[in-house]
Motif scaffolding. Sequence first.
Motif, PDB file in Angstrom:
ATOM      1  N   ILE B  32      80.926 -42.669  17.246  1.00 16.27           N
ATOM      2  CA  ILE B  32      79.808 -41.894  17.785  1.00 16.27           C
ATOM      3  C   ILE B  32      80.043 -41.846  19.286  1.00 16.27           C
ATOM      4  CG2 ILE B  32      77.317 -41.896  18.190  1.00 16.27           C
ATOM      5  CD1 ILE B  32      77.057 -43.470  15.525  1.00 16.27           C
ATOM      6  N   PRO B  33      80.025 -40.647  19.882  1.00 19.36           N
ATOM      7  CA  PRO B  33      80.315 -40.585  21.318  1.00 19.36           C
ATOM      8  C   PRO B  33      79.243 -41.267  22.154  1.00 19.36           C
ATOM      9  CG  PRO B  33      79.555 -38.462  20.536  1.00 19.36           C
ATOM     10  CD  PRO B  33      79.708 -39.327  19.320  1.00 19.36           C
ATOM     11  N   THR B  34      79.675 -41.896  23.240  1.00 18.27           N
ATOM     12  CA  THR B  34      78.736 -42.559  24.156  1.00 18.27           C
ATOM     13  C   THR B  34      79.162 -42.275  25.590  1.00 18.27           C
ATOM     14  OG1 THR B  34      80.088 -44.554  24.139  1.00 18.27           O
ATOM     15  CG2 THR B  34      78.228 -44.498  22.619  1.00 18.27           C
ATOM     16  N   LEU B  35      78.243 -42.421  26.499  1.00 23.15           N
ATOM     17  CA  LEU B  35      78.609 -42.383  27.925  1.00 23.15           C
ATOM     18  C   LEU B  35      78.057 -43.595  28.667  1.00 23.15           C
ATOM     19  CD1 LEU B  35      78.338 -38.610  28.923  1.00 23.15           C
ATOM     20  CD2 LEU B  35      80.378 -40.028  28.960  1.00 23.15           C
ATOM     21  N   CYS B  36      76.757 -43.904  28.463  1.00 21.92           N
ATOM     22  CA  CYS B  36      76.196 -45.018  29.241  1.00 21.92           C
ATOM     23  C   CYS B  36      76.464 -46.371  28.581  1.00 21.92           C
ATOM     24  CB  CYS B  36      74.703 -44.815  29.493  1.00 21.92           C
ATOM     25  SG  CYS B  36      73.651 -44.949  28.046  1.00 21.92           S
ATOM     26  N   TYR B  37      76.791 -46.358  27.303  1.00 21.60           N
ATOM     27  CA  TYR B  37      76.988 -47.614  26.583  1.00 21.60           C
ATOM     28  C   TYR B  37      78.321 -48.266  26.953  1.00 21.60           C
ATOM     29  CZ  TYR B  37      77.967 -50.726  22.629  1.00 21.60           C
ATOM     30  OH  TYR B  37      78.291 -51.805  21.854  1.00 21.60           O
ATOM     31  N   LEU B  38      78.277 -49.548  27.283  1.00 19.21           N
ATOM     32  CA  LEU B  38      79.501 -50.317  27.480  1.00 19.21           C
ATOM     33  C   LEU B  38      79.236 -51.714  26.930  1.00 19.21           C
ATOM     34  CD1 LEU B  38      82.374 -50.121  28.679  1.00 19.21           C
ATOM     35  CD2 LEU B  38      81.456 -51.012  30.813  1.00 19.21           C
ATOM     36  N   LYS B  39      79.965 -52.048  25.893  1.00 17.27           N
ATOM     37  CA  LYS B  39      79.695 -53.282  25.154  1.00 17.27           C
ATOM     38  C   LYS B  39      79.526 -54.489  26.082  1.00 17.27           C
ATOM     39  CE  LYS B  39      81.412 -56.108  21.416  1.00 17.27           C
ATOM     40  NZ  LYS B  39      82.595 -56.925  21.194  1.00 17.27           N
ATOM     41  N   ASP B  40      78.530 -55.274  25.824  1.00 16.97           N
ATOM     42  CA  ASP B  40      78.214 -56.504  26.564  1.00 16.97           C
ATOM     43  C   ASP B  40      77.755 -56.253  28.000  1.00 16.97           C
ATOM     44  OD1 ASP B  40      78.926 -57.917  24.322  1.00 16.97           O
ATOM     45  OD2 ASP B  40      80.975 -58.294  25.026  1.00 16.97           O
ATOM     46  N   ILE B  41      77.796 -55.017  28.454  1.00 15.26           N
ATOM     47  CA  ILE B  41      77.441 -54.773  29.848  1.00 15.26           C
ATOM     48  C   ILE B  41      76.232 -53.860  29.970  1.00 15.26           C
ATOM     49  CG2 ILE B  41      78.231 -53.758  32.034  1.00 15.26           C
ATOM     50  CD1 ILE B  41      80.965 -54.913  31.461  1.00 15.26           C
ATOM     51  N   ASN B  42      76.263 -52.717  29.310  1.00 17.94           N
ATOM     52  CA  ASN B  42      75.181 -51.750  29.494  1.00 17.94           C
ATOM     53  C   ASN B  42      74.757 -51.173  28.147  1.00 17.94           C
ATOM     54  OD1 ASN B  42      73.510 -50.488  31.452  1.00 17.94           O
ATOM     55  ND2 ASN B  42      74.680 -48.587  31.271  1.00 17.94           N
ATOM     56  N   GLN B  43      73.522 -51.481  27.737  1.00 16.88           N
ATOM     57  CA  GLN B  43      73.005 -50.945  26.475  1.00 16.88           C
ATOM     58  C   GLN B  43      71.572 -50.512  26.724  1.00 16.88           C
ATOM     59  OE1 GLN B  43      73.799 -53.972  23.467  1.00 16.88           O
ATOM     60  NE2 GLN B  43      75.861 -54.274  24.233  1.00 16.88           N
ATOM     61  N   ILE B  44      71.422 -49.296  27.285  1.00 18.16           N
ATOM     62  CA  ILE B  44      70.103 -48.886  27.732  1.00 18.16           C
ATOM     63  C   ILE B  44      69.626 -47.584  27.106  1.00 18.16           C
ATOM     64  CG2 ILE B  44      70.220 -50.121  29.938  1.00 18.16           C
ATOM     65  CD1 ILE B  44      71.053 -47.491  31.266  1.00 18.16           C
ATOM     66  N   GLY B  45      70.452 -46.942  26.309  1.00 21.18           N
ATOM     67  CA  GLY B  45      70.027 -45.717  25.620  1.00 21.18           C
ATOM     68  C   GLY B  45      69.621 -44.597  26.548  1.00 21.18           C
ATOM     69  N   ALA B  46      70.284 -44.485  27.703  1.00 22.44           N
ATOM     70  CA  ALA B  46      69.837 -43.526  28.715  1.00 22.44           C
ATOM     71  C   ALA B  46      70.482 -42.151  28.609  1.00 22.44           C
ATOM     72  CB  ALA B  46      70.088 -44.092  30.112  1.00 22.44           C
ATOM     73  N   CYS B  47      71.758 -42.093  28.217  1.00 24.15           N
ATOM     74  CA  CYS B  47      72.475 -40.826  28.394  1.00 24.15           C
ATOM     75  C   CYS B  47      72.240 -39.834  27.255  1.00 24.15           C
ATOM     76  CB  CYS B  47      73.964 -41.072  28.578  1.00 24.15           C
ATOM     77  SG  CYS B  47      74.850 -41.486  27.054  1.00 24.15           S
ATOM     78  N   ARG B  48      71.784 -40.307  26.121  1.00 22.43           N
ATOM     79  CA  ARG B  48      71.465 -39.474  24.944  1.00 22.43           C
ATOM     80  C   ARG B  48      72.692 -38.808  24.316  1.00 22.43           C
ATOM     81  NH1 ARG B  48      67.497 -42.418  24.545  1.00 22.43           N
ATOM     82  NH2 ARG B  48      66.273 -41.159  23.142  1.00 22.43           N
ATOM     83  N   MET B  49      73.883 -39.313  24.593  1.00 24.70           N
ATOM     84  CA  MET B  49      75.074 -38.763  23.943  1.00 24.70           C
ATOM     85  C   MET B  49      75.173 -39.222  22.490  1.00 24.70           C
ATOM     86  SD  MET B  49      76.945 -36.604  25.192  1.00 24.70           S
ATOM     87  CE  MET B  49      78.190 -36.585  23.928  1.00 24.70           C
ATOM     88  N   CYS B  50      74.657 -40.431  22.212  1.00 23.97           N
ATOM     89  CA  CYS B  50      74.914 -41.054  20.913  1.00 23.97           C
ATOM     90  C   CYS B  50      73.827 -40.717  19.891  1.00 23.97           C
ATOM     91  CB  CYS B  50      75.043 -42.566  21.076  1.00 23.97           C
ATOM     92  SG  CYS B  50      73.508 -43.357  21.564  1.00 23.97           S
ATOM     93  N   MET B  51      73.069 -39.628  20.136  1.00 26.20           N
ATOM     94  CA  MET B  51      71.992 -39.267  19.218  1.00 26.20           C
ATOM     95  C   MET B  51      72.527 -38.992  17.813  1.00 26.20           C
ATOM     96  SD  MET B  51      69.706 -39.530  21.411  1.00 26.20           S
ATOM     97  CE  MET B  51      68.170 -38.890  20.788  1.00 26.20           C
ATOM     98  N   VAL B  52      71.835 -39.554  16.815  1.00 28.83           N
ATOM     99  CA  VAL B  52      72.201 -39.308  15.411  1.00 28.83           C
ATOM    100  C   VAL B  52      70.918 -39.012  14.629  1.00 28.83           C
ATOM    101  CG1 VAL B  52      74.263 -40.765  15.437  1.00 28.83           C
ATOM    102  CG2 VAL B  52      72.046 -41.785  14.863  1.00 28.83           C
ATOM    103  N   GLU B  53      71.114 -38.460  13.442  1.00 34.60           N
ATOM    104  CA  GLU B  53      69.970 -38.204  12.574  1.00 34.60           C
ATOM    105  C   GLU B  53      69.781 -39.386  11.636  1.00 34.60           C
ATOM    106  OE1 GLU B  53      68.726 -34.434  10.453  1.00 34.60           O
ATOM    107  OE2 GLU B  53      70.530 -33.723  11.499  1.00 34.60           O
ATOM    108  N   VAL B  54      68.545 -39.842  11.502  1.00 31.52           N
ATOM    109  CA  VAL B  54      68.235 -40.891  10.534  1.00 31.52           C
ATOM    110  C   VAL B  54      67.233 -40.309   9.547  1.00 31.52           C
ATOM    111  CG1 VAL B  54      67.113 -43.122  10.214  1.00 31.52           C
ATOM    112  CG2 VAL B  54      68.687 -42.800  12.112  1.00 31.52           C
ATOM    113  N   LYS B  55      67.531 -40.444   8.265  1.00 34.16           N
ATOM    114  CA  LYS B  55      66.665 -39.852   7.249  1.00 34.16           C
ATOM    115  C   LYS B  55      65.252 -40.421   7.385  1.00 34.16           C
ATOM    116  CE  LYS B  55      66.698 -38.647   2.392  1.00 34.16           C
ATOM    117  NZ  LYS B  55      67.300 -38.921   1.080  1.00 34.16           N
ATOM    118  N   GLY B  56      64.276 -39.538   7.469  1.00 31.91           N
ATOM    119  CA  GLY B  56      62.885 -39.967   7.569  1.00 31.91           C
ATOM    120  C   GLY B  56      62.391 -40.091   8.990  1.00 31.91           C
ATOM    121  N   ALA B  57      63.303 -40.140   9.962  1.00 29.51           N
ATOM    122  CA  ALA B  57      62.860 -40.256  11.353  1.00 29.51           C
ATOM    123  C   ALA B  57      62.433 -38.892  11.875  1.00 29.51           C
ATOM    124  CB  ALA B  57      63.982 -40.827  12.226  1.00 29.51           C
TER     125      ALA B  57
END
Lengths: 165, 578
Positions: B32-57
Amino acid sequence: MQKRISNLPFHDTPEQAQKLDAVIESLKGQKGAVMPALHQAQEIYGYLPIEVQEKIAKGLDVSLEEVYGVSTFYSQFALTPKGRNHISVCLGTACYVKGADKVLERITQKLGIQPEECTEDGTFSLTACRCIGACGLAPVMTVNDEVYGRLVPEDVDTILAQYMA
Amino acid sequence: MEQVNVKINGVSYEVPADSTILEAARYAGIDIPTLCYLKDINQIGACRMCMVEVKGARSLVAACVYPVNEGMEVFTNTPKVQESRKMTLELLLSVHDRKCLSCERSGNCEFQKLCNEMGIEVENRFEGAVPAGKKDYSTLYLERNNAKCILCRRCVAACQNQHVSVIGANNRGFDTEIGCAFEKPLGDVSCVACGQCIVSCPTGALTEKDNTQDVIDAINDPEKIVIVQTAPAVRAALGEEFGMPIGTNVEGKMVAALRRLGFDKVFDTDFGADMTIMEEAHEFLDRVKNGGKLPIITSCSPGWVKFCEHYYPDLVDNLSTCKSPQNMTGALIKSWYAQKEGIDPTKIVSVSVMPCVAKKFEIQRDDEDGAGLPDVDISITTRELARLIKRAQLNFARLPDEKFDDAMGVSTGAAVIFGATGGVMEAALRTAADVLEGKDLESIDYTEVRGTEGFKEAVYKVGGMDVKVAVVSGLSNADALLKKVRSGEADYQFIEVMCCPGGCVNGGGQPIQSSVNHSFYDIKKLRAQALYDQDKNMPLRKSHQNPVVQKCYEEFLGEPGSHKAHELLHTTYVKRGY
């Protein structure tokens, strides 16, 4: 717009310093303490110069950048001091089309300061504000609590003169 | 670990219950593409690149922060998802300077790669005002160009992670920019020069100060003798710039490349590392015997030294006065080597290749000019060396394996492991133990101080004396330990501190790996392994057994800690404060 930062010298009375120390002491160790600290510091000093922010950062054991980031995010925090007389020029739509920008320009020329700045002698500070709800009097400016309406740039000179004494 | 069942794109997987959707997908081999995410360092959900569909959401969710649950059905590649990602990229691009052609990160930019993959046009439907973007060229080691910044805040998180926090997001909305408090330039705040922000940046907004042209100019000057040295960690990572697997040791090809670039001599900083051990082990034993300041703390890492000077100025007397291996090698090139070869030292241009941007700062410090000339004239990073190799069109993979020049190219396994956290400590113990016991000890693997954990401690019996040691890497760990040293709570005699998490192999001057690779590989561990493998196979594994080191003391310095050694190989520190 980036928040304007004061380059006027910072004056601090022992009472003010004591008050700020007490504020910091009361907030130490609390989560989310930066916001209330900034609020109360602004009440004490009228604005948040670097000297005050450094004291808050060291006192609360957070970085100066974190404090500064918060102070520039929220519009109610000021980084420049207020003068003894505070001028607001309305740049709302109605005032703007009636030439408020010319009024503002006249003031900046007259006082040698830009919006969000304070004159060196502390007599005047200036902001460009949004609609103050007096559109019928456009263009409008206020000095402290006094409202001046239907202005032309030349009016500025006489209005300011009243406060210069 | 508790597992849950999830369906991703219609396929069932069993994944750890505490994973995010992103982790679960990457675990299942779905990216899943990401931009702001960097494992162990930055996990803030800010850039919205990693948006996915979840059934029922009700709406799309950010995969990097959204936890999985039993029976969850996720879709990572629907038209709705694609449209959302495209729009995010178009909006980001509309305020970007789009000068990819001349960008240092072109080809290795996460933003460029995604735009390319998603078919984003350079001119797009959101054309409008483009902020100028502040540029900060105020330091000797790092440059910021906010015209290329996508506000992902990975640099901010990296700086926080290092317990420095001199950068952050200032102002608001369209005016938001990453910068320092009161808009000061980076050179005026207590930045420690570690460069972890650079290796966290997905774009070209942060780069080292590029000194490649200075190197080319020196090489092309017929009057100059240009001598290069390379740090241990460089050989463990340089290959990544040429598509080799992480953890490939390319020492031989690196040496061959440096010769072909036109350097007159190719030396190994490992020699300087062996010298550092001789001086530092001596200094340690001297402090123990004569009641000197303990714990002694290593001083090889210039980012760490700057951190100590800013934030723990009361502890600078604990720092070993030894220069770093880089500057020891440099000082000896312009003194001992120049004298032996009959070269005028003013004609020498001393170049270093380092995994580090703080080294650019270190060479310009006071008291780093043992021979009355700068120990090192130009310091470049691993990335800059790769740039030089590419510019010269050398086919790196097909270069032969060559050896360092003998004069200062002989080293030991003790020096090689300097590049990994715990390496300096182990090297020092190998020598100190032999000196105290007066014999060549066989058991020399101090495994307790190895490994990429941020904090390690051990007690060793060295010459009948218990030596309590601690090894930390990453400045948050250093900060926690120093607080204890300051309060007297910690009773170590010897502490190794490396500024970057994992040590020099993970330095701020190393090749930049994508966020995806950070998710899949333990990069610092793989690079460190390359160095420990080399150590294991070396005939000499203790610094004092290095024949060139021995010759240097015999012919030139006298003995470790001598007056001359102090003049050339030791330095002073500054109480900077912050």
